[in-house]
Design a protein around this motif. Structure first.
Motif, PDB file in Angstrom:
ATOM      1  N   ILE A 165      13.173 -36.757 -65.316  1.00  0.00           N
ATOM      2  CA  ILE A 165      11.738 -36.639 -65.557  1.00  0.00           C
ATOM      3  C   ILE A 165      11.394 -35.154 -65.568  1.00  0.00           C
ATOM      4  O   ILE A 165      11.641 -34.451 -64.588  1.00  0.00           O
ATOM      5  N   PRO A 166      10.848 -34.669 -66.684  1.00  0.00           N
ATOM      6  CA  PRO A 166      10.628 -33.223 -66.781  1.00  0.00           C
ATOM      7  C   PRO A 166       9.432 -32.754 -65.957  1.00  0.00           C
ATOM      8  O   PRO A 166       8.545 -33.548 -65.622  1.00  0.00           O
ATOM      9  N   LEU A 167       9.419 -31.469 -65.638  1.00  0.00           N
ATOM     10  CA  LEU A 167       8.215 -30.850 -65.087  1.00  0.00           C
ATOM     11  C   LEU A 167       7.239 -30.646 -66.241  1.00  0.00           C
ATOM     12  O   LEU A 167       7.660 -30.401 -67.369  1.00  0.00           O
ATOM     13  N   ILE A 168       5.953 -30.728 -65.922  1.00  0.00           N
ATOM     14  CA  ILE A 168       4.982 -30.584 -67.003  1.00  0.00           C
ATOM     15  C   ILE A 168       4.939 -29.147 -67.496  1.00  0.00           C
ATOM     16  O   ILE A 168       5.189 -28.201 -66.745  1.00  0.00           O
TER      17      ILE A 168
ATOM     18  N   GLU B  88       2.245 -27.182 -69.761  1.00  0.00           N
ATOM     19  CA  GLU B  88       0.952 -27.339 -70.427  1.00  0.00           C
ATOM     20  C   GLU B  88       0.941 -26.729 -71.822  1.00  0.00           C
ATOM     21  O   GLU B  88       1.450 -25.632 -72.027  1.00  0.00           O
TER      22      GLU B  88
ATOM     23  N   THR C  59       3.069 -42.082 -65.934  1.00  0.00           N
ATOM     24  CA  THR C  59       3.218 -40.667 -66.288  1.00  0.00           C
ATOM     25  C   THR C  59       4.609 -40.302 -66.803  1.00  0.00           C
ATOM     26  O   THR C  59       4.749 -39.332 -67.528  1.00  0.00           O
TER      27      THR C  59
ATOM     28  N   PRO D 145       1.810 -32.306 -70.711  1.00  0.00           N
ATOM     29  CA  PRO D 145       1.164 -33.283 -69.814  1.00  0.00           C
ATOM     30  C   PRO D 145       0.127 -34.148 -70.521  1.00  0.00           C
ATOM     31  O   PRO D 145      -0.151 -35.255 -70.072  1.00  0.00           O
ATOM     32  N   LYS D 146      -0.454 -33.651 -71.627  1.00  0.00           N
ATOM     33  CA  LYS D 146      -1.435 -34.487 -72.331  1.00  0.00           C
ATOM     34  C   LYS D 146      -0.749 -35.615 -73.097  1.00  0.00           C
ATOM     35  O   LYS D 146      -1.420 -36.465 -73.669  1.00  0.00           O
TER      36      LYS D 146
ATOM     37  N   MET E 125       1.219 -37.579 -71.338  1.00  0.00           N
ATOM     38  CA  MET E 125       1.328 -38.653 -70.337  1.00  0.00           C
ATOM     39  C   MET E 125       0.222 -39.660 -70.694  1.00  0.00           C
ATOM     40  O   MET E 125      -0.918 -39.259 -70.926  1.00  0.00           O
TER      41      MET E 125
END
Lengths: 498, 235
Positions: free
Chosen positions: A20-23, A25, A86, A98-99, A101
């Motif tokens: 699961i990646p880090l967000i 932006e 998410t 992240p948008k 998700m």
């Protein structure tokens, strides 16, 4: 569905398996789907460019939609931001934006809904994350509502049953109503309305294509298999995505349908006015267009006085045919009893195979090790046959009967939990290539695993978009050696034809 | 004696009346939200497949989602366990609160009272895990609004002040019972003089007020979710 090759060449995306990646932006903020030109929009009765009072118009339309669609309203009201979704969207896993998700994508609309339609959002916007519909929000709406393939995988994991596709469809409908339609979907809808298929292919051209295919089959097999067009007196109308008529690997699937129906002795036909199963209004979210496009199928079936309707391999077409057709165009009660709904070509072939009308010999596909990619709209938007999970078991039964070896991919990437190919929902355009390639990452990772463990050679699927998308992007994931194929290509090759 | 209410009577009625009003608001506003959902048309069948083909199947699906949080179990084991601990802890604690309403204490309720410490521990632990993951995980931080944290803090405040009443600042159970029964029957009684109780009650009233207009209503939303509550379109 267009089969154009990628115009951009990007480096292969090979991420660590299921991390699961880090967000990050704004990671995919620059990938925009092209906006429809004035001519296309106006041909659909929509404004040709962003209207001056877009803000008020958009809010007004949103207000109407939440009053007209219970799903949308309940989904906007009940999200608890628990985060279950998410890490479930292929576009988030691929782009890290992240948008992408699902909850954040919905929140683009939910925050505006709260601002304008709830008391707390009106007076204490900071408390509940309510936001004005300003230019930057409008930009986010257009960008991220078109980076959703409406595959509904997030819904499987949502404890409230929230369906992101209802939100993005409503969002796209609102955007189109203020002049920001999406070029890809709107152009196709406009062509289907004018000519009858996504490609804008005239009846004469279609007849030529079918004649050539008949010759090809005769040359290859020595059997005169027909591909009839507008044959009045046929029993069965076959409606298939127009990509099946010309694109690779789709056309081999079309030949497969024809061989099966020929062998079964069924008199069938295509229709030049309904030479398109796809219904891109599902992607644009416009219920009026959805109905209009679906109506062609009913009218063609009545014109040709057929007693059965069969839908070819197309994911969202099958969702529309299975789940919406009755509601959109009325019950198909003029069809033969026992066949009073549109049937999937897999259901038809499966019945013929089960009743012994056709015989399949897997050794005719010797050497092939095949995995099956469940298409999102078939898996989560429809069913087949008598069992609730027929959409999983019927294609697999046909596959197992047609090839010597079938290998399943990881269970959290198949059946109800299948990952989108990355090109569904109107994302399948050249300018979206970066997002398409990244969005295919989870599917590619699951496929890489079975290629390594079981030397899988083919990936079979039953959706025109999946076929175009996967054959285009899998090479970017180090999977050029796996051949994407139509399930009915394999069935057609295994069929004992006479 | 003058024939008008003295100051304490007014303030007793005020607090009891506030609780009565909050409960009435909770019931009416929640009902109103559900009526609004029910009256909104559902134009296309959008059930999530594979879908049940019978009404009993739909009921089973809804019960599984409502009481076992089945979809959440697919998504994240930690969130699922924390949610179960929190919701069922809260349910048990609410049942134990019936001791204030049912007089004399029935035998069956005594069984719940005896596990109330466990129930409260699950409640607090569940909430704590939900709060910690919301703070620690970057994806959760990104999507959280102030109200998401405040809901958890409010529930934690209610749980901890309630635990305080049980273990630190003993409260007059009989007087509390009289106050509560009074508030629910519009026969308002004075609230026992206990700062902890006042705090607990103030937080509960706040919760009752925001419940119908916030995401806390999600349990009822599940019942109206078309992806859950529809049958297969060709059943």
């Amino acid at each position: 569905m267009n089969a154009r090759q990628p115009t951009t060449s990007l480096p292969p995306v090979v991420g660590a398996y299921r991390v699961i990646p880090l967000i990050q932006e704004g990671a995919s903020a620059s990938v925009h789907s092209a906006v429809a030109g004035a001519e296309i929009q106006e041909s659909l009765g929509l404004p040709g460019a962003l209207v001056e009072n877009w803000h008020d118009k958009a809010i007004e339309r949103l207000g109407q939609l939440v009053k007209q669609r219970r799903g949308l309203r309940v989904f906007l009201d009940t999200c608890t931001r628990c985060g279950a979704c998410t890490d479930k969207c292929h576009y988030f896993l691929g782009t890290h934006d992240p948008k992408n998700m699902p909850v954040a994508r919905q929140d683009l609309m939910r925050s505006v809904y709260r601002r304008y339609f709830t008391v707390v959002g009106r007076y204490l916007p900071w408390l509940v994350g309510a936001r004005d519909l300003d230019e930057s929000m409008l930009d986010d709406w257009y960008t991220y509502f078109h980076q959703c393939s409406e595959c509904r995988r997030c819904t499987v994991y949502c404890p409230k049953g929230i369906d992101t596709s209802e939100v993005t469809m409503a969002g796209r409908e609102i955007l189109a109503s203020i002049g920001l339609g999406q070029q890809y979907s709107q152009e196709i809808i406009s062509k289907v309305r004018r000519v009858g298929n996504n490609l804008g292919m005239k009846p004469r051209a279609l007849a030529d294509v079918l004649e050539n295919l008949e010759e090809d089959i005769l040359d290859e097999t020595g059997v005169a298999v027909r591909l009839p067009l507008d044959d009045e007196g046929a029993d069965m109308l076959v409606v298939t995505p127009s990509a099946d008529f010309f694109a690779e690997p789709h056309v081999d699937g079309l030949i497969g349908y024809a061989k099966v129906l020929h062998q079964a002795g069924i008199r069938w036909t295509f229709s030049s006015t309904a030479a398109e199963a796809a219904n891109f209004a599902l992607f644009s979210g416009h219920h009026g267009h959805l109905r209009e496009l679906a109506m062609r199928i009913r009218l063609a079936a009545m014109d040709l006085s057929v007693s059965r309707i069969t839908i070819g391999e197309c994911g969202h077409a099958w969702r529309v045919a299975y789940s919406f057709l009755d509601t959109l165009v009325g019950p198909l009660d003029f069809l033969q009893p026992g066949h009073t709904r549109a049937e999937h070509i897999c259901e038809v072939t499966h019945q013929l195979w089960c009743s012994g009308v056709i015989t399949l010999d897997p050794q005719r596909n010797a050497g092939k090790v095949v995995s099956f990619h469940d298409s999102c709209n078939v898996a989560r938007g429809a069913s087949m046959g008598d069992r609730p999970d027929g959409q999983f078991t019927i294609p697999r039964a046909l596959l197992a009967a047609s090839v010597p070896r079938v290998v399943e991919m990881s269970a959290d990437t198949t059946r109800q939990k299948t990952f989108c190919c990355g090109g569904g929902g109107g994302v399948l355009t050249d300018e979206m290539m970066e997002v398409r390639i990244k969005g295919a990452l989870p599917r590619a990772q699951a496929l890489q695993a079975v290629v390594r463990s079981d030397q899988v050679t083919h990936l079979a699927t039953i959706c025109a978009i999946c076929k175009t998308q996967l054959s285009t992007v899998l090479p970017q994931h180090d999977l050029a050696g796996v051949q994407v194929t139509s399930l009915h290509h394999l069935v057609g090759d295994a069929l004992l034809l006479s | 004696m003058p024939d008008y209410p003295s100051l304490p009577v007014v303030s007793d009625a005020l607090i009891g009346g506030l609780l009565s009003a909050a409960v009435a608001w909770l019931l009416l506003a929640t009902l109103w939200r559900m009526i609004q959902w029910a009256l909104t048309p559902s134009p296309l069948p959008i059930v999530l497949a594979p879908a049940p083909r019978t009404r009993a199947g739909v009921l089973g699906r809804l019960l599984l989602e409502l009481f076992v949080f089945r979809s959440l179990a697919r998504a994240s084991m930690i969130t699922w366990l924390a949610s179960l601990a929190f919701h069922y802890g809260l349910l048990l604690v609410l049942v134990v609160h019936l001791r204030f309403l049912i007089v004399p204490l029935p035998l069956w309720l005594l069984l719940f009272v005896r596990v109330s410490t466990w129930a409260a521990s699950f409640l607090v632990l569940g909430l704590a895990v939900l709060l910690i993951r919301r703070v620690l995980i970057d994806r959760l931080r990104y999507i959280s609004t102030p109200s998401d944290y405040l809901h958890l803090l409010l529930l934690l405040g209610i749980a901890l002040s309630g635990a305080g009443l049980k273990y630190l600042w003993p409260v007059d159970l009989f007087a509390t019972s009289q106050f509560l029964r009074g508030a629910l029957s519009f026969n308002w009684q004075p609230l026992p003089d206990n700062a902890g109780l006042w705090l607990h009650l103030a937080l509960v009233i706040l919760l009752l007020l925001i419940f119908p207009v916030s995401k806390l209503l999600h349990g009822f939303g599940i019942l109206f979710s078309p992806t859950f509550n529809q049958r297969d379109p060709n059943r």
